[in-house]
Design a protein around this motif. Structure first.
Motif, PDB file in Angstrom:
ATOM      1  N   VAL A 219       0.835  -1.205   0.000  1.00  0.00           N
ATOM      2  CA  VAL A 219       0.000   0.000   0.000  1.00  0.00           C
ATOM      3  C   VAL A 219       0.867   1.251   0.000  1.00  0.00           C
ATOM      4  CG1 VAL A 219      -1.646   1.347   1.375  1.00  0.00           C
ATOM      5  CG2 VAL A 219      -2.004  -1.100   1.075  1.00  0.00           C
ATOM      6  N   ARG A 220       1.890   1.259   0.830  1.00  0.00           N
ATOM      7  CA  ARG A 220       2.744   2.439   0.925  1.00  0.00           C
ATOM      8  C   ARG A 220       3.523   2.681  -0.369  1.00  0.00           C
ATOM      9  NH1 ARG A 220       5.191   2.246   7.107  1.00  0.00           N
ATOM     10  NH2 ARG A 220       3.257   2.910   8.130  1.00  0.00           N
ATOM     11  N   ARG A 221       3.942   1.616  -1.014  1.00  0.00           N
ATOM     12  CA  ARG A 221       4.653   1.792  -2.287  1.00  0.00           C
ATOM     13  C   ARG A 221       3.705   2.311  -3.366  1.00  0.00           C
ATOM     14  NH1 ARG A 221       8.881  -3.348  -2.684  1.00  0.00           N
ATOM     15  NH2 ARG A 221      10.223  -2.633  -0.974  1.00  0.00           N
ATOM     16  N   GLN A 222       2.478   1.847  -3.316  1.00  0.00           N
ATOM     17  CA  GLN A 222       1.476   2.372  -4.247  1.00  0.00           C
ATOM     18  C   GLN A 222       1.221   3.852  -3.991  1.00  0.00           C
ATOM     19  OE1 GLN A 222       0.078   1.110  -6.842  1.00  0.00           O
ATOM     20  NE2 GLN A 222      -2.142   1.345  -6.940  1.00  0.00           N
ATOM     21  N   GLU A 223       1.138   4.223  -2.713  1.00  0.00           N
ATOM     22  CA  GLU A 223       0.959   5.636  -2.357  1.00  0.00           C
ATOM     23  C   GLU A 223       2.109   6.476  -2.894  1.00  0.00           C
ATOM     24  OE1 GLU A 223      -0.959   6.790   1.681  1.00  0.00           O
ATOM     25  OE2 GLU A 223       0.126   4.929   2.038  1.00  0.00           O
ATOM     26  N   GLN A 224       3.321   5.990  -2.717  1.00  0.00           N
ATOM     27  CA  GLN A 224       4.495   6.732  -3.171  1.00  0.00           C
ATOM     28  C   GLN A 224       4.476   6.903  -4.686  1.00  0.00           C
ATOM     29  OE1 GLN A 224       8.235   4.859  -2.189  1.00  0.00           O
ATOM     30  NE2 GLN A 224       9.416   6.720  -2.546  1.00  0.00           N
ATOM     31  N   ARG A 225       4.069   5.846  -5.380  1.00  0.00           N
ATOM     32  CA  ARG A 225       4.019   5.902  -6.847  1.00  0.00           C
ATOM     33  C   ARG A 225       2.993   6.924  -7.322  1.00  0.00           C
ATOM     34  NH1 ARG A 225       1.724   2.445 -11.118  1.00  0.00           N
ATOM     35  NH2 ARG A 225       0.442   1.487  -9.532  1.00  0.00           N
ATOM     36  N   LEU A 226       1.818   6.941  -6.685  1.00  0.00           N
ATOM     37  CA  LEU A 226       0.779   7.880  -7.089  1.00  0.00           C
ATOM     38  C   LEU A 226       1.140   9.317  -6.711  1.00  0.00           C
ATOM     39  CD1 LEU A 226      -2.596   6.032  -6.388  1.00  0.00           C
ATOM     40  CD2 LEU A 226      -1.182   6.051  -8.437  1.00  0.00           C
ATOM     41  N   ALA A 227       1.800   9.497  -5.565  1.00  0.00           N
ATOM     42  CA  ALA A 227       2.216  10.846  -5.168  1.00  0.00           C
ATOM     43  C   ALA A 227       3.244  11.395  -6.160  1.00  0.00           C
ATOM     44  CB  ALA A 227       2.803  10.823  -3.762  1.00  0.00           C
ATOM     45  N   THR A 228       4.165  10.532  -6.606  1.00  0.00           N
ATOM     46  CA  THR A 228       5.142  10.951  -7.619  1.00  0.00           C
ATOM     47  C   THR A 228       4.446  11.293  -8.928  1.00  0.00           C
ATOM     48  OG1 THR A 228       6.851   9.554  -6.621  1.00  0.00           O
ATOM     49  CG2 THR A 228       7.207  10.242  -8.902  1.00  0.00           C
ATOM     50  N   SER A 229       3.457  10.496  -9.295  1.00  0.00           N
ATOM     51  CA  SER A 229       2.705  10.748 -10.530  1.00  0.00           C
ATOM     52  C   SER A 229       1.940  12.065 -10.447  1.00  0.00           C
ATOM     53  CB  SER A 229       1.731   9.596 -10.801  1.00  0.00           C
ATOM     54  OG  SER A 229       2.425   8.387 -10.985  1.00  0.00           O
ATOM     55  N   LYS A 230       1.407  12.378  -9.267  1.00  0.00           N
ATOM     56  CA  LYS A 230       0.683  13.637  -9.099  1.00  0.00           C
ATOM     57  C   LYS A 230       1.624  14.822  -9.283  1.00  0.00           C
ATOM     58  CE  LYS A 230      -2.284  16.189  -5.903  1.00  0.00           C
ATOM     59  NZ  LYS A 230      -2.932  16.208  -4.567  1.00  0.00           N
ATOM     60  N   ALA A 231       2.845  14.708  -8.762  1.00  0.00           N
ATOM     61  CA  ALA A 231       3.829  15.782  -8.942  1.00  0.00           C
ATOM     62  C   ALA A 231       4.208  15.921 -10.413  1.00  0.00           C
ATOM     63  CB  ALA A 231       5.066  15.498  -8.093  1.00  0.00           C
ATOM     64  N   THR A 232       4.356  14.794 -11.100  1.00  0.00           N
ATOM     65  CA  THR A 232       4.668  14.827 -12.533  1.00  0.00           C
ATOM     66  C   THR A 232       3.528  15.468 -13.312  1.00  0.00           C
ATOM     67  OG1 THR A 232       5.993  12.808 -12.312  1.00  0.00           O
ATOM     68  CG2 THR A 232       5.308  13.422 -14.537  1.00  0.00           C
ATOM     69  N   LEU A 233       2.295  15.145 -12.932  1.00  0.00           N
ATOM     70  CA  LEU A 233       1.124  15.713 -13.597  1.00  0.00           C
ATOM     71  C   LEU A 233       1.087  17.232 -13.425  1.00  0.00           C
ATOM     72  CD1 LEU A 233      -1.382  14.724 -15.186  1.00  0.00           C
ATOM     73  CD2 LEU A 233      -2.611  14.701 -13.014  1.00  0.00           C
ATOM     74  N   ALA A 234       1.406  17.702 -12.222  1.00  0.00           N
ATOM     75  CA  ALA A 234       1.448  19.146 -11.988  1.00  0.00           C
ATOM     76  C   ALA A 234       2.514  19.801 -12.858  1.00  0.00           C
ATOM     77  CB  ALA A 234       1.725  19.425 -10.512  1.00  0.00           C
ATOM     78  N   SER A 235       3.647  19.109 -13.029  1.00  0.00           N
ATOM     79  CA  SER A 235       4.709  19.632 -13.888  1.00  0.00           C
ATOM     80  C   SER A 235       4.250  19.719 -15.343  1.00  0.00           C
ATOM     81  CB  SER A 235       5.947  18.736 -13.783  1.00  0.00           C
ATOM     82  OG  SER A 235       6.948  19.136 -14.697  1.00  0.00           O
ATOM     83  N   VAL A 236       3.523  18.693 -15.792  1.00  0.00           N
ATOM     84  CA  VAL A 236       2.979  18.719 -17.154  1.00  0.00           C
ATOM     85  C   VAL A 236       2.051  19.914 -17.336  1.00  0.00           C
ATOM     86  CG1 VAL A 236       1.448  17.511 -18.771  1.00  0.00           C
ATOM     87  CG2 VAL A 236       3.222  16.251 -17.575  1.00  0.00           C
ATOM     88  N   GLY A 237       1.198  20.156 -16.333  1.00  0.00           N
ATOM     89  CA  GLY A 237       0.271  21.278 -16.417  1.00  0.00           C
ATOM     90  C   GLY A 237       0.993  22.609 -16.561  1.00  0.00           C
ATOM     91  N   MET A 238       2.044  22.803 -15.796  1.00  0.00           N
ATOM     92  CA  MET A 238       2.799  24.057 -15.883  1.00  0.00           C
ATOM     93  C   MET A 238       3.479  24.198 -17.246  1.00  0.00           C
ATOM     94  SD  MET A 238       4.454  24.666 -12.088  1.00  0.00           S
ATOM     95  CE  MET A 238       5.228  23.052 -11.974  1.00  0.00           C
ATOM     96  N   GLN A 239       4.039  23.095 -17.743  1.00  0.00           N
ATOM     97  CA  GLN A 239       4.718  23.142 -19.037  1.00  0.00           C
ATOM     98  C   GLN A 239       3.741  23.400 -20.185  1.00  0.00           C
ATOM     99  OE1 GLN A 239       8.023  20.079 -19.612  1.00  0.00           O
ATOM    100  NE2 GLN A 239       7.056  19.281 -17.758  1.00  0.00           N
ATOM    101  N   VAL A 240       2.546  22.800 -20.084  1.00  0.00           N
ATOM    102  CA  VAL A 240       1.540  22.997 -21.129  1.00  0.00           C
ATOM    103  C   VAL A 240       1.099  24.465 -21.164  1.00  0.00           C
ATOM    104  CG1 VAL A 240      -0.862  22.497 -21.764  1.00  0.00           C
ATOM    105  CG2 VAL A 240       0.702  20.622 -21.199  1.00  0.00           C
ATOM    106  N   ASN A 241       0.800  25.028 -20.010  1.00  0.00           N
ATOM    107  CA  ASN A 241       0.371  26.432 -19.969  1.00  0.00           C
ATOM    108  C   ASN A 241       1.494  27.374 -20.408  1.00  0.00           C
ATOM    109  OD1 ASN A 241      -2.432  26.382 -19.025  1.00  0.00           O
ATOM    110  ND2 ASN A 241      -1.615  25.503 -17.151  1.00  0.00           N
ATOM    111  N   GLU A 242       2.712  27.010 -20.082  1.00  0.00           N
ATOM    112  CA  GLU A 242       3.853  27.819 -20.529  1.00  0.00           C
ATOM    113  C   GLU A 242       3.979  27.773 -22.046  1.00  0.00           C
ATOM    114  OE1 GLU A 242       8.727  28.020 -20.016  1.00  0.00           O
ATOM    115  OE2 GLU A 242       7.534  26.747 -18.693  1.00  0.00           O
ATOM    116  N   ALA A 243       3.756  26.588 -22.624  1.00  0.00           N
ATOM    117  CA  ALA A 243       3.858  26.444 -24.081  1.00  0.00           C
ATOM    118  C   ALA A 243       2.801  27.285 -24.786  1.00  0.00           C
ATOM    119  CB  ALA A 243       3.712  24.966 -24.466  1.00  0.00           C
ATOM    120  N   PHE A 244       1.572  27.281 -24.257  1.00  0.00           N
ATOM    121  CA  PHE A 244       0.523  28.096 -24.871  1.00  0.00           C
ATOM    122  C   PHE A 244       0.797  29.589 -24.676  1.00  0.00           C
ATOM    123  CE2 PHE A 244      -2.056  24.154 -24.712  1.00  0.00           C
ATOM    124  CZ  PHE A 244      -2.522  24.166 -26.020  1.00  0.00           C
ATOM    125  N   ALA A 245       1.369  29.961 -23.532  1.00  0.00           N
ATOM    126  CA  ALA A 245       1.709  31.363 -23.301  1.00  0.00           C
ATOM    127  C   ALA A 245       2.788  31.825 -24.276  1.00  0.00           C
ATOM    128  CB  ALA A 245       2.182  31.554 -21.861  1.00  0.00           C
TER     129      ALA A 245
END
Length: 226
Positions: free
Chosen positions: A80-106
């Motif tokens: 369970v804890r390893r799954q939590e860690q994997r999803l938390a890392t994915s959430k951080a990556t997703l936030a990074s994608v969001g910033m990069q996408v908005n930067e690209a459109f800007a």
């Protein structure tokens, strides 16, 4: 008029941006729900470890079986804890994608064109392989290709990431750490044979079916991947 324009020229950059941000928000909400469920599952698993440990002290004839159950539940807690860690890392990556996408459109507004981003492609490629996000991340990757932010579709191949990839010795060492944390730190008396346990078990605890509980936990963990 807008429908005719879209038919001949496709969506505008602003429409692409809104669609991408909508998909990003949907993925973030999905990860938040999954992380909450994992937190609840972690708390239940800790309770099962404590209950099995109490049973081992209370009934010597069941001590061996109860100790085995504590290790089984500790392994599940590790998963369970390893799954939590994997999803938390994915959430951080997703936030990074969001910033990069908005930067690209800007940047498009400033320069008049969108530059392809290998960083976004790499991050999206890692997220599209995540079972929890596979469908919506594929849709997002298609939008990014249409918008010109990515040059090509990401691969559909999945990584065979296991949640218990360590060797037996390393995994058992992690299990020992978890048992030490749950039993020693949270309930010191549980590690001392012969000491009286202050809180007596309820009838419900007496009738715990360990195999059934373990199957339920594994089912919930697998459900989070679907």
């Amino acid at each position: 008029m807008d429908a005719t324009r879209r038919y001949f020229f496709g969506p505008t950059p602003e429409e692409h941006k809104r669609k991408c941000n909508s998909l990003l928000r949907a993925n973030t909400r999905k990860l938040d729900r999954d992380l909450l469920q994992l937190k609840q599952l972690e708390a239940k698993t800790r309770t099962f470890i404590l209950q099995a440990s109490k049973r081992a002290q209370r009934n010597p004839s069941q001590a061996v079986q109860a100790r085995q159950e504590t290790r089984i539940f500790a392994r599940e807690l590790l998963r369970v804890r390893r799954q939590e860690q994997r999803l938390a890392t994915s959430k951080a990556t997703l936030a990074s994608v969001g910033m990069q996408v908005n930067e690209a459109f800007a940047m498009r507004k400033i320069e008049g064109s969108i530059r392809n981003s290998t960083g976004i492609m790499r991050d999206v490629n890692s997220l599209v392989r995540l079972p929890e996000l596979m469908g919506t991340m594929r849709e997002l990757s298609q939008e990014l290709v249409k918008a010109g932010i990515m040059e090509e579709m990401v691969s559909d191949s999945l990584d065979s990431d296991g949640l218990m990839e360590d060797g037996d010795e390393e995994a058992e060492a992690e299990v020992d750490k978890i048992l030490g944390e749950v039993l020693r730190d949270k309930m010191p008396a549980a590690q001392v044979p012969g000491e009286p346990v202050g809180q007596q078990p309820t009838a419900e605890e007496e009738d715990l079916d360990s195999e059934e509980m373990l199957a339920q936990m594994r089912g919930k963990l697998e459900a989070l991947k679907s």
